[in-house]
Design a protein around this motif. Structure first.
Motif, mmCIF file in Angstrom:
data_model
loop_
_atom_site.group_PDB
_atom_site.id
_atom_site.type_symbol
_atom_site.label_atom_id
_atom_site.label_comp_id
_atom_site.label_asym_id
_atom_site.label_seq_id
_atom_site.Cartn_x
_atom_site.Cartn_y
_atom_site.Cartn_z
ATOM 1 N N ALA A 152 1.151 -1.211 0.101
ATOM 2 C CA ALA A 152 -0.318 -0.104 -0.292
ATOM 3 C C ALA A 152 1.561 1.570 0.016
ATOM 4 C CB ALA A 152 -0.782 -0.237 1.031
ATOM 5 N N LEU A 153 1.662 0.790 0.947
ATOM 6 C CA LEU A 153 2.836 2.202 0.969
ATOM 7 C C LEU A 153 3.104 2.483 -0.264
ATOM 8 C CD1 LEU A 153 3.543 2.102 4.276
ATOM 9 C CD2 LEU A 153 3.101 3.919 3.982
ATOM 10 N N LEU A 154 3.789 1.323 -0.514
ATOM 11 C CA LEU A 154 4.624 1.732 -2.141
ATOM 12 C C LEU A 154 3.928 1.975 -3.226
ATOM 13 C CD1 LEU A 154 7.301 0.726 -3.863
ATOM 14 C CD2 LEU A 154 6.384 -1.234 -4.296
ATOM 15 N N LEU A 155 2.436 1.733 -3.955
ATOM 16 C CA LEU A 155 2.007 2.705 -4.781
ATOM 17 C C LEU A 155 1.201 3.872 -4.098
ATOM 18 C CD1 LEU A 155 -1.059 -0.589 -4.854
ATOM 19 C CD2 LEU A 155 0.759 0.225 -6.687
ATOM 20 N N GLU A 156 1.045 4.379 -3.281
ATOM 21 C CA GLU A 156 1.383 5.508 -2.565
ATOM 22 C C GLU A 156 2.827 6.142 -2.610
ATOM 23 O OE1 GLU A 156 0.382 8.254 1.614
ATOM 24 O OE2 GLU A 156 0.703 5.890 1.540
ATOM 25 N N ALA A 157 3.602 5.351 -2.937
ATOM 26 C CA ALA A 157 4.922 6.730 -3.314
ATOM 27 C C ALA A 157 4.996 6.770 -5.010
ATOM 28 C CB ALA A 157 6.470 5.713 -2.534
ATOM 29 N N LEU A 158 4.597 5.537 -5.911
ATOM 30 C CA LEU A 158 4.442 5.644 -7.083
ATOM 31 C C LEU A 158 3.372 6.396 -7.463
ATOM 32 C CD1 LEU A 158 4.346 1.921 -7.623
ATOM 33 C CD2 LEU A 158 6.162 3.434 -8.581
ATOM 34 N N SER A 159 2.060 6.966 -6.327
ATOM 35 C CA SER A 159 1.423 7.581 -7.269
ATOM 36 C C SER A 159 2.073 9.142 -6.949
ATOM 37 C CB SER A 159 0.183 7.185 -6.069
ATOM 38 O OG SER A 159 -0.490 6.080 -6.396
ATOM 39 N N GLN A 160 2.566 9.233 -5.966
ATOM 40 C CA GLN A 160 3.478 10.530 -5.509
ATOM 41 C C GLN A 160 4.080 11.118 -6.638
ATOM 42 O OE1 GLN A 160 6.368 11.215 -2.737
ATOM 43 N NE2 GLN A 160 5.711 12.241 -1.584
ATOM 44 N N PHE A 161 4.990 9.999 -6.883
ATOM 45 C CA PHE A 161 5.549 10.383 -8.404
ATOM 46 C C PHE A 161 5.300 10.632 -9.446
ATOM 47 C CE2 PHE A 161 8.420 8.519 -12.142
ATOM 48 C CZ PHE A 161 9.305 9.437 -11.876
#
Length: 288
Positions: A152-161
């Motif tokens: 979930a946090l990895l997907l959030e980091a990709l979304s931020q990117f």
């Protein structure tokens, strides 16, 4: 000298192929890998080259490296780079419905103009630090549902990117690679997705309507490696996973890894890993 080829990282053979580290760097030589790398600069200053194109590395720089992109970086004198770095298999984040939301296309790199980095500033930088700190804390923990939280946090980091990429113009200058290599990236990804199947320059030629000789040249110019060696390295990585995670006979591992001949598998494995398949299995703890 051709760049180093990395196709292993800690946890790559687990059911959650994700690895994260926090480390200082002064210099990292030119290298490439067939997994995703997502990094965040916390401190320091430097320069990174991705496929021949340079960009600054400053606090708040996020870089998304796709499979097989060649890169290197150097820190400025007396300003080492403190970075968070994540390595993961693309299937970790494209196996679900996310692939229909554009994430699959981003990770496959099919948009030639897609920037490889963004620069966070102000509130976005503060949000980035908080997010990456949470991601690293979760990675270091042993809490229940850890893989679910990490994903979930990895997907959030990709979304931020992705969101910040849309807000800023960071389109890099064109790569310094020869123009003839422009069309090789879709072929590379196809090989990555189908390396367990019978593949040859002729089959790829038919698939992508490129002459076999031209494909061979493009592989050499882009990666400094013959196509067959490129294919064999992917298959040996798969074989290593089978050797340490199953009790399949080694002869069956060979065929499950895409090799039609056991002698070819054995020779190739020893050339790439420096030991025999049975020695590799023993070294990793399975003695079948």
């Amino acid at each position: 000298m051709y760049p180093q080829y990395l196709f292993e990282y800690p946890n790559i053979d687990t059911d959650f192929p994700f690895h994260m580290k926090k480390k200082r760097y002064t210099s990292v030589p030119s290298h490439r890998h067939d997994f995703i790398e997502l990094s965040f600069v916390l401190e320091g200053k430097g320069t990174e080259w991705i496929n021949g194109t340079a960009h600054d590395m400053l606090p708040g720089t996020i870089v998304l490296l796709l499979p097989y992109q060649i890169h290197k970086y150097h820190a400025a004198e007396d300003e080492p780079l403190l970075m968070y770095i994540c390595n993961f298999d693309m299937k970790l984040v494209t196996a679900g419905p996310e692939s229909a939301w554009g994430l699959h296309e981003l990770l496959l790199g099919r948009d030639e103009t897609q920037p490889a980095y963004i620069q966070l500033q102000g509130k976005a930088y503060e949000d980035g630090v908080q997010l990456w700190d949470r991601l690293y804390q979760e990675y270091e923990s042993s809490l229940a549902w850890r893989p679910i939280m990490l994903r979930a946090l990895l997907l959030e980091a990709l979304s931020q990117f992705i969101r910040n990429m849309a807000r800023q113009d960071t389109t890099p200058t064109r790569t310094q690679h020869p123009a003839s290599t422009k069309g090789i990236w879709p072929v590379v990804q196809y090989v990555y997705d189908h390396y367990l199947e019978p593949l040859s320059l002729n089959t790829l030629s038919e698939q992508f309507h490129i002459h076999p000789a031209q494909l061979s040249t493009q592989f050499g110019e882009a990666f400094g490696i013959y196509f067959v060696d490129f294919l064999h390295e992917l298959r040996i990585r798969h074989a290593c996973s089978l050797l340490i995670s199953s009790d399949l006979p080694i002869s069956q591992v060979a065929f499950e890894s895409g090799f039609s001949s056991y002698p070819t598998f054995s020779r190739t494995f020893h050339r790439i890993k420096g030991i025999t398949p049975s020695q590799y299995r023993q070294k990793k703890g399975l003695r079948r």
